[in-house]
Design a protein around this motif. Structure first.
Motif, short mmCIF file in Angstrom:
data_model
loop_
_atom_site.label_atom_id
_atom_site.label_comp_id
_atom_site.label_asym_id
_atom_site.label_seq_id
_atom_site.Cartn_x
_atom_site.Cartn_y
_atom_site.Cartn_z
N ARG A 1 0.97 -1.01 0.29
CA ARG A 1 0.16 -0.23 0.24
C ARG A 1 0.86 1.32 0.27
NH1 ARG A 1 -5.70 0.78 0.42
NH2 ARG A 1 -6.16 3.17 1.41
N ASP A 2 1.65 1.41 1.12
CA ASP A 2 2.94 2.70 0.79
C ASP A 2 3.78 2.53 -0.60
OD1 ASP A 2 1.90 2.75 3.61
OD2 ASP A 2 4.16 2.12 3.95
N GLN A 3 3.75 1.45 -1.00
CA GLN A 3 4.07 1.65 -2.36
C GLN A 3 3.23 2.11 -3.82
OE1 GLN A 3 5.85 -2.42 -3.39
NE2 GLN A 3 8.09 -0.98 -2.87
N ALA A 4 1.68 1.89 -3.32
CA ALA A 4 0.87 2.36 -4.50
C ALA A 4 0.39 3.53 -4.01
CB ALA A 4 -0.31 1.30 -4.15
N ASP A 5 0.52 4.47 -2.83
CA ASP A 5 0.14 5.48 -2.15
C ASP A 5 1.04 6.06 -3.05
OD1 ASP A 5 -1.64 7.01 -0.71
OD2 ASP A 5 0.18 7.57 0.62
N ALA A 6 2.36 6.43 -2.69
CA ALA A 6 2.89 7.12 -3.65
C ALA A 6 3.08 7.58 -4.82
CB ALA A 6 4.65 6.39 -3.32
N LEU A 7 1.77 6.96 -5.68
CA LEU A 7 2.54 7.17 -6.85
C LEU A 7 1.19 8.54 -6.74
CD1 LEU A 7 2.28 3.75 -8.29
CD2 LEU A 7 3.64 4.77 -8.48
N ARG A 8 0.41 8.91 -5.73
CA ARG A 8 -1.05 9.40 -5.85
C ARG A 8 -0.57 10.41 -7.00
NH1 ARG A 8 -5.34 9.81 -1.52
NH2 ARG A 8 -3.84 7.91 -0.72
N GLY A 9 -1.96 11.05 -7.44
CA GLY A 9 -1.18 11.98 -8.15
C GLY A 9 -0.75 11.90 -9.21
#
Length: 201
Positions: free
Chosen positions: A78-86
């Protein structure tokens, strides 16, 4: 989020909205009429701001509540996916599949004149905002006023890319809302408090 200027030769087809679950899956808002584009292009690219696009390897994709859920190689939690936000999701223009006669990519319409059914000018389509429910077009008139139009079939009547003209029939009162806003109401001046006369004994 308005449409972003992409690198030369690349076309924005979506934007990363948020992570989904705990295994690295992330949600994408698609700019295309059909999300199947994520399964037919040779490669996808992610762009962070004005940095050069970076390719990603798609492991899987699926549709969910109006969004595209995608997993990519190297994004496993989830953290790696959240880093792609935006991030903006791009494809190479040469990889875009051919569309049917009544289908269009949003990037093709930016810069088109927007007119009413009687031919009167509204402005130029400068970009768009996207939400999970619908796209909203940003139309700018000669005076520089932004007009926001929900891009739904009942309001967008015809798109002619050859002449670069879009015909619309906006909901009643929408244009007046932007072009003739109500002036601010003047506040009534406050009267000074009356002084009581001292009683005479």
């Amino acid at each position: 989020m308005t449409i972003k200027q992409s690198a030369k030769g690349f076309i924005p087809v979506g934007g990363v909205v948020k992570p989904h679950g705990i295994r690295g899956e992330f949600c994408i808002k698609s700019y295309a009429d059909s999300p199947t584009i994520f399964g037919v292009v040779d490669a996808l690219y992610l762009q962070n701001g004005d940095t050069p696009p970076k390719p990603i390897t798609v492991d899987s994709w699926r549709e969910h509540k109006g969004l595209v859920l995608l997993t990519a190689k190297g994004v496993t939690d989830r953290d790696q996916a959240d880093a792609l936000r935006g991030r903006t999701v791009l494809v190479r223009e040469e990889d875009l599949p051919e569309l049917g006669d009544d289908e269009h990519y949003l990037y093709q319409m930016v810069g088109c004149r927007v007119v009413l059914t009687d031919g009167s000018e509204v402005g130029v389509l400068e970009g768009f905002y996207e939400t999970s429910e619908q796209d909203t077009w940003v139309i700018v008139n000669e005076a520089g006023t932004e007009i926001l139009l929900p891009a739904v079939p009942e309001f967008v009547l015809d798109i002619d890319l050859d002449d670069e003209v879009i015909s619309i029939d906006p909901p009643e009162g929408l244009l007046d809302l932007y072009l003739h806003p109500d002036p601010p109401k003047k506040k009534k001046p406050r009267r000074p408090p009356r002084r009581k006369k001292p009683k005479q004994s």
